[in-house]
Design an enzyme around this catalytic site. Sequence first.
Site, PDB file in Angstrom:
ATOM      1  CG  ASN A  10      22.912  17.965   8.702  1.00  0.00           C
ATOM      2  OD1 ASN A  10      22.542  16.935   9.256  1.00  0.00           O
ATOM      3  ND2 ASN A  10      23.701  17.964   7.631  1.00  0.00           N
ATOM      4  CD1 TRP A  11      21.689  18.977  15.268  1.00  0.00           C
ATOM      5  CD2 TRP A  11      20.741  17.395  16.553  1.00  0.00           C
ATOM      6  NE1 TRP A  11      20.927  19.611  16.211  1.00  0.00           N
ATOM      7  CE2 TRP A  11      20.329  18.679  17.023  1.00  0.00           C
ATOM      8  CE3 TRP A  11      20.273  16.257  17.207  1.00  0.00           C
ATOM      9  CZ2 TRP A  11      19.472  18.828  18.105  1.00  0.00           C
ATOM     10  CZ3 TRP A  11      19.414  16.420  18.291  1.00  0.00           C
ATOM     11  CH2 TRP A  11      19.025  17.688  18.734  1.00  0.00           C
ATOM     12  CE  LYS A  12      27.347  17.782   8.697  1.00  0.00           C
ATOM     13  NZ  LYS A  12      28.470  18.046   7.843  1.00  0.00           N
ATOM     14  CG  HIS A  96      24.437  17.096   3.395  1.00  0.00           C
ATOM     15  ND1 HIS A  96      25.758  16.724   3.395  1.00  0.00           N
ATOM     16  CD2 HIS A  96      24.344  18.182   4.213  1.00  0.00           C
ATOM     17  CE1 HIS A  96      26.437  17.552   4.182  1.00  0.00           C
ATOM     18  NE2 HIS A  96      25.601  18.438   4.695  1.00  0.00           N
ATOM     19  CD  GLU A  98      28.481  15.382   5.425  1.00  0.00           C
ATOM     20  OE1 GLU A  98      27.549  14.938   6.114  1.00  0.00           O
ATOM     21  OE2 GLU A  98      29.168  16.368   5.768  1.00  0.00           O
ATOM     22  CD  GLU A 168      24.874  22.510   3.209  1.00  0.00           C
ATOM     23  OE1 GLU A 168      24.891  22.989   4.337  1.00  0.00           O
ATOM     24  OE2 GLU A 168      24.907  21.286   2.992  1.00  0.00           O
ATOM     25  N   GLY A 174      32.238  21.764   7.047  1.00  0.00           N
ATOM     26  CA  GLY A 174      33.024  21.117   8.105  1.00  0.00           C
ATOM     27  C   GLY A 174      34.499  21.419   8.040  1.00  0.00           C
ATOM     28  CB  SER A 213      32.538  26.657   7.997  1.00  0.00           C
ATOM     29  OG  SER A 213      33.124  25.388   7.765  1.00  0.00           O
ATOM     30  N   GLY A 234      25.830  22.763  10.335  1.00  0.00           N
ATOM     31  CA  GLY A 234      26.305  21.457  10.787  1.00  0.00           C
ATOM     32  C   GLY A 234      26.918  21.553  12.174  1.00  0.00           C
ATOM     33  N   GLY A 235      28.244  21.664  12.236  1.00  0.00           N
ATOM     34  CA  GLY A 235      28.974  21.621  13.507  1.00  0.00           C
ATOM     35  C   GLY A 235      28.410  22.551  14.579  1.00  0.00           C
TER      36      GLY A 235
END
Length: 253
Positions: A10-12, A96, A98, A168, A174, A213, A234-235
């Site tokens: 997930n590159w956001k 998600h 977010e 999640e 993150g 993470s 993610g990251g």
Amino acid sequence: MQRRGLVVGNWKMHGSTAFAADLARAVADGSRSLTGVDIALCPPHVMLGVVGAELRGSEVALGAQTVSEFSEGAYTGETAASMLADLACSFVIVGHSERRQLFGETSEVVAAKASTALAAGLVPIICVGEVLEDRQNGATNAIVAAQLRPFLESQGKDVLRQAVIAYEPVWAIGTGETASPEQAQAVHHFIRSTVAGVDQATADSIRILYGGSVKPDNAPDLFRMTDIDGGLIGGAALKADDFLRICGSTQPS
Ligand code: PEP
């Protein structure tokens, strides 16, 4: 039951078209030496075309980060599931944390988004997870069950089988803070039992990803757990080497 591993990046809202093309090419190239794992990349919508072009001819699938709950019409700024399918997307992330926290998506809206995705032939990756306070109050399972309920109640068994669920914990996204393999496994097991309440065969086959993470060094221990079938990343998905090492950490469960 053997479930094939799945790792989704997930590159956001990061990068540029040049960055996206380079990263997608590096993942596509690196994925050729990996077997036994499905891989998908979810770039920002405006980069779907460029990333899709880089992934063509590879086994890496394309996905999106969200979708409209409506099938078409006067919804300025939204993207229909059929449009994502038209761009060769196979997956779409829905709900998600977010989206839930920053854009007010309710579990009913998330279920509607998953339905339109399924109707367009996309696999929805339905995200659920508790905030820290819920965990401290012992409410994790209740929160996760409530987040899943509108989706589980709105789908027939045959359709449900096409979906993916991602657990999640919000406190782990993150933050560098990861759920321990045992903490994650407990919730994954609870999610699978909840799905079994609708249909045992679906519960046995549905893939449940862990997100929060995940890094190359903690992925093997997480993915070794019985009910963890891969990850939503993610990251670490923004660095091809890290992402590919995570992909290589899956094994059939
Ligand atoms: C995510 O955004 O889905 C996620 C898990 O992010 P991170 O891996 O950076 O915690």
